[in-house]
Design a protein around this motif. Structure first.
Motif, mmCIF file in Angstrom:
data_model
loop_
_atom_site.group_PDB
_atom_site.id
_atom_site.type_symbol
_atom_site.label_atom_id
_atom_site.label_comp_id
_atom_site.label_asym_id
_atom_site.label_seq_id
_atom_site.Cartn_x
_atom_site.Cartn_y
_atom_site.Cartn_z
ATOM 1 N N PRO A 1 4.327 -26.983 12.306
ATOM 2 C CA PRO A 1 4.072 -25.908 11.338
ATOM 3 C C PRO A 1 2.617 -25.895 10.882
ATOM 4 O O PRO A 1 1.982 -26.952 10.748
ATOM 5 N N ILE A 2 2.093 -24.688 10.661
ATOM 6 C CA ILE A 2 0.720 -24.517 10.191
ATOM 7 C C ILE A 2 0.757 -23.982 8.770
ATOM 8 O O ILE A 2 1.330 -22.917 8.512
ATOM 9 N N ARG A 3 0.154 -24.719 7.872
ATOM 10 C CA ARG A 3 0.132 -24.288 6.468
ATOM 11 C C ARG A 3 -0.781 -23.076 6.315
ATOM 12 O O ARG A 3 -1.872 -23.022 6.896
ATOM 13 N N GLN A 4 -0.337 -22.095 5.532
ATOM 14 C CA GLN A 4 -1.150 -20.914 5.300
ATOM 15 C C GLN A 4 -2.324 -21.230 4.370
ATOM 16 O O GLN A 4 -2.196 -22.005 3.429
ATOM 17 N N ASP A 5 -3.451 -20.594 4.661
ATOM 18 C CA ASP A 5 -4.619 -20.697 3.794
ATOM 19 C C ASP A 5 -4.521 -19.585 2.754
ATOM 20 O O ASP A 5 -4.784 -18.416 3.047
ATOM 21 N N GLY A 6 -4.147 -19.952 1.554
ATOM 22 C CA GLY A 6 -3.948 -18.972 0.501
ATOM 23 C C GLY A 6 -5.201 -18.182 0.159
ATOM 24 O O GLY A 6 -5.119 -17.060 -0.363
ATOM 25 N N ARG A 7 -6.387 -18.723 0.471
ATOM 26 C CA ARG A 7 -7.640 -18.021 0.181
ATOM 27 C C ARG A 7 -7.787 -16.760 1.033
ATOM 28 O O ARG A 7 -8.552 -15.853 0.690
ATOM 29 N N LEU A 8 -7.056 -16.700 2.156
ATOM 30 C CA LEU A 8 -7.139 -15.546 3.056
ATOM 31 C C LEU A 8 -6.013 -14.552 2.824
ATOM 32 O O LEU A 8 -5.915 -13.554 3.533
ATOM 33 N N ALA A 9 -5.188 -14.838 1.831
ATOM 34 C CA ALA A 9 -3.986 -14.022 1.636
ATOM 35 C C ALA A 9 -4.280 -12.730 0.884
ATOM 36 O O ALA A 9 -5.200 -12.648 0.075
ATOM 37 N N SER A 10 -3.502 -11.715 1.197
ATOM 38 C CA SER A 10 -3.475 -10.479 0.416
ATOM 39 C C SER A 10 -2.013 -10.097 0.242
ATOM 40 O O SER A 10 -1.166 -10.461 1.060
ATOM 41 N N HIS A 11 -1.716 -9.376 -0.824
ATOM 42 C CA HIS A 11 -0.322 -9.027 -1.115
ATOM 43 C C HIS A 11 -0.184 -7.513 -1.220
ATOM 44 O O HIS A 11 -0.975 -6.856 -1.902
ATOM 45 N N VAL A 12 0.813 -6.967 -0.521
ATOM 46 C CA VAL A 12 1.039 -5.526 -0.495
ATOM 47 C C VAL A 12 2.325 -5.210 -1.241
ATOM 48 O O VAL A 12 3.394 -5.712 -0.881
ATOM 49 N N LYS A 13 2.215 -4.378 -2.259
ATOM 50 C CA LYS A 13 3.400 -3.992 -3.024
ATOM 51 C C LYS A 13 4.249 -2.983 -2.254
ATOM 52 O O LYS A 13 3.794 -2.359 -1.302
ATOM 53 N N MET A 14 5.470 -2.813 -2.703
ATOM 54 C CA MET A 14 6.358 -1.805 -2.130
ATOM 55 C C MET A 14 5.736 -0.425 -2.282
ATOM 56 O O MET A 14 5.217 -0.076 -3.325
ATOM 57 N N MET A 15 5.763 0.359 -1.193
ATOM 58 C CA MET A 15 5.245 1.722 -1.248
ATOM 59 C C MET A 15 6.237 2.633 -1.973
ATOM 60 O O MET A 15 7.450 2.494 -1.812
ATOM 61 N N ASP A 16 5.713 3.572 -2.765
ATOM 62 C CA ASP A 16 6.562 4.624 -3.317
ATOM 63 C C ASP A 16 5.893 5.963 -3.040
ATOM 64 O O ASP A 16 4.811 6.034 -2.450
ATOM 65 N N LYS A 17 6.524 7.039 -3.442
ATOM 66 C CA LYS A 17 6.024 8.372 -3.101
ATOM 67 C C LYS A 17 4.629 8.636 -3.657
ATOM 68 O O LYS A 17 3.838 9.359 -3.042
ATOM 69 N N SER A 18 4.318 8.043 -4.804
ATOM 70 C CA SER A 18 3.017 8.291 -5.412
ATOM 71 C C SER A 18 1.861 7.769 -4.565
ATOM 72 O O SER A 18 0.721 8.243 -4.696
ATOM 73 N N ALA A 19 2.143 6.820 -3.681
ATOM 74 C CA ALA A 19 1.084 6.250 -2.829
ATOM 75 C C ALA A 19 0.489 7.282 -1.892
ATOM 76 O O ALA A 19 -0.637 7.122 -1.412
ATOM 77 N N GLY A 20 1.244 8.358 -1.635
ATOM 78 C CA GLY A 20 0.792 9.345 -0.673
ATOM 79 C C GLY A 20 -0.069 10.460 -1.236
ATOM 80 O O GLY A 20 -0.563 11.295 -0.471
ATOM 81 N N LYS A 21 -0.278 10.504 -2.548
ATOM 82 C CA LYS A 21 -1.071 11.593 -3.130
ATOM 83 C C LYS A 21 -2.525 11.474 -2.688
ATOM 84 O O LYS A 21 -3.184 10.460 -2.940
ATOM 85 N N ILE A 22 -3.020 12.507 -2.044
ATOM 86 C CA ILE A 22 -4.371 12.475 -1.485
ATOM 87 C C ILE A 22 -5.413 12.695 -2.572
ATOM 88 O O ILE A 22 -5.334 13.653 -3.350
ATOM 89 N N ASP A 23 -6.387 11.807 -2.627
ATOM 90 C CA ASP A 23 -7.549 11.952 -3.491
ATOM 91 C C ASP A 23 -8.680 12.483 -2.616
ATOM 92 O O ASP A 23 -9.261 11.736 -1.815
ATOM 93 N N TRP A 24 -8.980 13.759 -2.745
ATOM 94 C CA TRP A 24 -9.958 14.380 -1.845
ATOM 95 C C TRP A 24 -11.373 13.897 -2.080
ATOM 96 O O TRP A 24 -12.276 14.195 -1.270
ATOM 97 N N THR A 25 -11.619 13.141 -3.143
ATOM 98 C CA THR A 25 -12.958 12.569 -3.340
ATOM 99 C C THR A 25 -13.186 11.352 -2.452
ATOM 100 O O THR A 25 -14.319 10.887 -2.326
ATOM 101 N N ARG A 26 -12.112 10.822 -1.850
ATOM 102 C CA ARG A 26 -12.259 9.727 -0.887
ATOM 103 C C ARG A 26 -12.851 10.268 0.404
ATOM 104 O O ARG A 26 -12.816 11.472 0.681
ATOM 105 N N ASP A 27 -13.357 9.373 1.249
ATOM 106 C CA ASP A 27 -13.946 9.822 2.505
ATOM 107 C C ASP A 27 -12.857 10.232 3.493
ATOM 108 O O ASP A 27 -11.707 9.761 3.415
#
Length: 314
Positions: A190-216
């Motif tokens: 087994p290889i222990r995970q390096d927590g310094r490289l970790a990122s966490h993704v929350k559950m997606m909901d419908k609000s995640a899809g609202k387009i912000d047109w000021t983004r590129d």
């Protein structure tokens, strides 16, 4: 090996089928309870339950797997290992300790990056060029256990969450079958995970899809693909939602003179929307209450023209 399998969505079906085909004895399948879906409220079972029923396997559907009653019910079924793939509930430490080889998770990312509930969507939105699946020894944390095996998967230029979902499902199904014999023989370090490289993704909901047109435009184009088919990227026009299904990013580094969200060109089979940087060229969309269609078909029956603004829900 004797296996208790835990999973719920389509992603989890391939691995269950592969384990059965490989000759493992699946003594029970654990999945989420049936739920009412759609406008009619019709009760539907999970894809994993449908698969288990087809194969005549016992199915358990605990509302909360942490309860003493649920844990004792699982103890009735023999298992050398629990295999978990997008089950949807966190397993308590009492369960992790039951099987001889513990609990093994099939996770849809190259851990430690993209821990959490929506790694497939997020890696596309972030513009990653590759992702993969990880076979992980589960512990008390969320996707923090030791890595047992990994398989890389390339993210194509026009990859959507659905196409990547299918590729990762197949990769996970193959990798778990390849990995279990090594686990059984004790031939994996087994290889222990390096927590310094970790990122966490929350559950997606419908609000995640609202387009912000000021983004590129490049980001918005990735958002469209990363949320296809669910929850989908959307904007508004005259108070109605407009889902964007297929698009291209043009001139991603150019700052427009037009306000973000403005249609700056309407052609026969596409229209262009000004973004914070660059232009989003839209080829397929869906107006609220209407069917999904290509832009050419949509424009035949609409009055959309250059100068219109998208984005306000008012």
């Amino acid at each position: 090996m004797k296996i208790i399998y835990m999973g719920t969505p389509d992603f989890s079906v391939g691995a269950l089928e592969s384990l059965i085909l490989a000759g493992h004895e699946v003594t029970a399948v654990v999945t989420q309870p049936d739920k009412a879906k759609g406008r009619g409220g019709q009760v539907q079972c999970s894809p994993v339950k449908e698969c288990a029923v087809r194969h005549g396997l016992p199915v358990l559907q605990p509302v909360r797997i942490k309860t003493p009653e649920s844990i004792e019910e699982l103890r009735k079924y023999e298992a050398d290992v629990y295999v978990v793939a997008a089950f949807g509930q966190i397993l308590p430490s009492q369960l992790l300790a039951i099987p001889k080889f513990g609990c093994i998770n099939i996770h849809a990312s190259l851990l430690p990056k993209y821990r959490g509930a929506a790694p497939i969507n997020q890696c596309i939105i972030d513009g990653e060029k590759e992702t993969g699946v990880t076979i992980m020894q589960m512990d008390a944390g969320v996707d923090t256990g030791d890595i047992l095996a990994q398989k890389k998967v390339i993210i194509e230029d026009k990859e959507t969450a659905q196409t990547l979902f299918d590729k990762l499902s197949r990769a996970g199904a193959a990798l778990i079958v390849e990995t279990l014999p090594f686990i059984e023989r004790g031939e994996i370090t087994p290889i222990r995970q390096d927590g310094r490289l970790a990122s966490h993704v929350k559950m997606m909901d419908k609000s995640a899809g609202k387009i912000d047109w000021t983004r590129d435009a490049a980001y918005i184009e990735r958002l469209v693909r990363g949320l296809n088919p669910w929850p989908s990227a959307f904007t508004f026009y005259q108070g109605k939602s407009v889902k964007i299904w297929r698009s291209d990013a043009l001139n991603p580094e150019v700052v427009n003179t037009a306000e973000p969200g403005t249609l700056i060109a309407v052609a026969k089979d596409f229209f262009d929307v000004a973004c914070g940087k660059g232009i989003l060229r839209v080829y397929e969309l869906q107006l609220e209450g209407k069917r999904r269609m290509d832009t050419k078909s949509f424009l035949l029956g609409s009055q959309w023209k250059a100068g219109m603004r998208l984005g306000s829900s008012d």
